[in-house]
Motif scaffolding. Sequence first.
Motif, PDB file in Angstrom:
ATOM      1  N   GLY A  28       0.815  -1.210   0.000  1.00 22.68           N
ATOM      2  CA  GLY A  28       0.000   0.000   0.000  1.00 22.68           C
ATOM      3  C   GLY A  28       0.844   1.254   0.000  1.00 22.68           C
ATOM      4  O   GLY A  28       1.829   1.343  -0.722  1.00 22.68           O
ATOM      5  N   ALA A  29       0.476   2.224   0.846  1.00 22.42           N
ATOM      6  CA  ALA A  29       1.156   3.522   0.849  1.00 22.42           C
ATOM      7  C   ALA A  29       2.241   3.607   1.910  1.00 22.42           C
ATOM      8  O   ALA A  29       2.682   4.687   2.254  1.00 22.42           O
ATOM      9  N   ASN A  30       2.660   2.484   2.465  1.00 22.87           N
ATOM     10  CA  ASN A  30       3.711   2.497   3.477  1.00 22.87           C
ATOM     11  C   ASN A  30       5.071   2.421   2.812  1.00 22.87           C
ATOM     12  O   ASN A  30       5.250   1.715   1.816  1.00 22.87           O
ATOM     13  N   GLY A  31       6.042   3.117   3.361  1.00 19.60           N
ATOM     14  CA  GLY A  31       7.374   3.033   2.797  1.00 19.60           C
ATOM     15  C   GLY A  31       8.304   4.092   3.340  1.00 19.60           C
ATOM     16  O   GLY A  31       7.941   4.901   4.190  1.00 19.60           O
ATOM     17  N   GLU A  32       9.511   4.063   2.796  1.00 18.92           N
ATOM     18  CA  GLU A  32      10.602   4.920   3.251  1.00 18.92           C
ATOM     19  C   GLU A  32      10.977   5.907   2.154  1.00 18.92           C
ATOM     20  O   GLU A  32      11.018   5.559   0.971  1.00 18.92           O
ATOM     21  N   VAL A  33      11.232   7.152   2.553  1.00 21.86           N
ATOM     22  CA  VAL A  33      11.775   8.165   1.645  1.00 21.86           C
ATOM     23  C   VAL A  33      13.083   8.658   2.240  1.00 21.86           C
ATOM     24  O   VAL A  33      13.121   9.160   3.367  1.00 21.86           O
ATOM     25  N   PRO A  52       1.093   8.919   8.075  1.00 22.83           N
ATOM     26  CA  PRO A  52       1.671   8.042   9.108  1.00 22.83           C
ATOM     27  C   PRO A  52       2.396   6.828   8.559  1.00 22.83           C
ATOM     28  O   PRO A  52       3.235   6.241   9.238  1.00 22.83           O
ATOM     29  N   GLY A  53       2.097   6.430   7.330  1.00 21.23           N
ATOM     30  CA  GLY A  53       2.784   5.279   6.750  1.00 21.23           C
ATOM     31  C   GLY A  53       4.153   5.594   6.194  1.00 21.23           C
ATOM     32  O   GLY A  53       4.863   4.695   5.738  1.00 21.23           O
ATOM     33  N   LEU A  54       4.540   6.861   6.228  1.00 18.47           N
ATOM     34  CA  LEU A  54       5.820   7.287   5.672  1.00 18.47           C
ATOM     35  C   LEU A  54       6.906   7.247   6.733  1.00 18.47           C
ATOM     36  O   LEU A  54       6.739   7.784   7.837  1.00 18.47           O
ATOM     37  N   THR A  84       5.770  14.181   0.627  1.00 20.82           N
ATOM     38  CA  THR A  84       6.912  14.842   1.264  1.00 20.82           C
ATOM     39  C   THR A  84       7.176  16.197   0.629  1.00 20.82           C
ATOM     40  O   THR A  84       7.397  17.204   1.331  1.00 20.82           O
ATOM     41  N   LEU A  85       7.151  16.254  -0.695  1.00 19.47           N
ATOM     42  CA  LEU A  85       7.391  17.522  -1.396  1.00 19.47           C
ATOM     43  C   LEU A  85       6.326  18.559  -1.057  1.00 19.47           C
ATOM     44  O   LEU A  85       6.638  19.747  -0.906  1.00 19.47           O
ATOM     45  N   ALA A  86       5.095  18.126  -0.946  1.00 17.55           N
ATOM     46  CA  ALA A  86       4.012  19.060  -0.629  1.00 17.55           C
ATOM     47  C   ALA A  86       4.239  19.720   0.722  1.00 17.55           C
ATOM     48  O   ALA A  86       4.074  20.937   0.883  1.00 17.55           O
TER      49      ALA A  86
END
Length: 299
Positions: A89-94, A119-121, A288-290
């Motif tokens: 889904g939308a979970n992950g690392e940047v 919260p998933g970031l 993140t950019l937003a």
Amino acid sequence: MIEVRRLRVLRALADHGTVTAAAEVLHLTPSAVSQQLAALESEVGQELLERRGRRVAITSAGRLLLAHADTILAEVERAEDAMRLHANGANGEVRVVAFATAITLLVSPALTRLRETTPGLSLVVRDAEGHQGITHLLDGDADLAIAVEHRGSPRHDDQRLARIPLYAEPFVAVLPPTHPAADRDSIELGLLADDDWVMTAPGNPIRDVVLLACEQAGFQPRIVHQSDDFRAVAALVAAGGGVSLVPRLAVPEPTLALIRPLADPAPTRRVYAAVRNSRADHPLITATLAVLTEVAEKL
């Protein structure tokens, strides 16, 4: 059939200029890099490289292949992202690289905000000078870079990158408390022509901006002290070690040095965010950019 991993080797060689440097970035031995490049030449049936001393030049056939390689590698990265998103889904690392001032003013407030909105970031931050972030980004060591415009920056039409302007800040003069110009409301750069200077180290884009401004003011600064830490710069100036120019938002507080605006035209530090075009539409990166853009608008 062309092996995608060999295209990565060719791209690394084009970016870094030598087999040794490409091997270091790719975590391979120079021998392995040379073997991969030789195999790629066999696959396409044309010479892609020519040696010029210690460096390796890309032939016209190599440049043609690189143009396609960038597109292929971008599509592969998009496919990998799509599979990861499908899996979790939308979970992950940047992974973000930024210089110290940007970490303080932009990334840290954004991290707080992103914990609420996404919260998933998982944001992973690493310090890199303003001229080094793009290298980490293009090498795949980061997903997002906050960098400073300078003469060595990639061209604005570089198809590998998407850029987002964040903010621009003027430089200010940093003076010892006893400086003859201390009572002035603003400083003309030419007034500092005879002073000793505290400067950032060679390769730092701040140094390039300051040297160019001094050149336009008609003098070459006499550099005595060097540091990339603006707290150290301000301390050296306050101790009478010379004068300096520092981006306004990077001025450490408190400081015993005197801070004065520069008379027009004052040099400016322009800060931007960059991502690889292949990941510009990744949901976690766009989130993140937003938030980074929102924080930057308040500076």
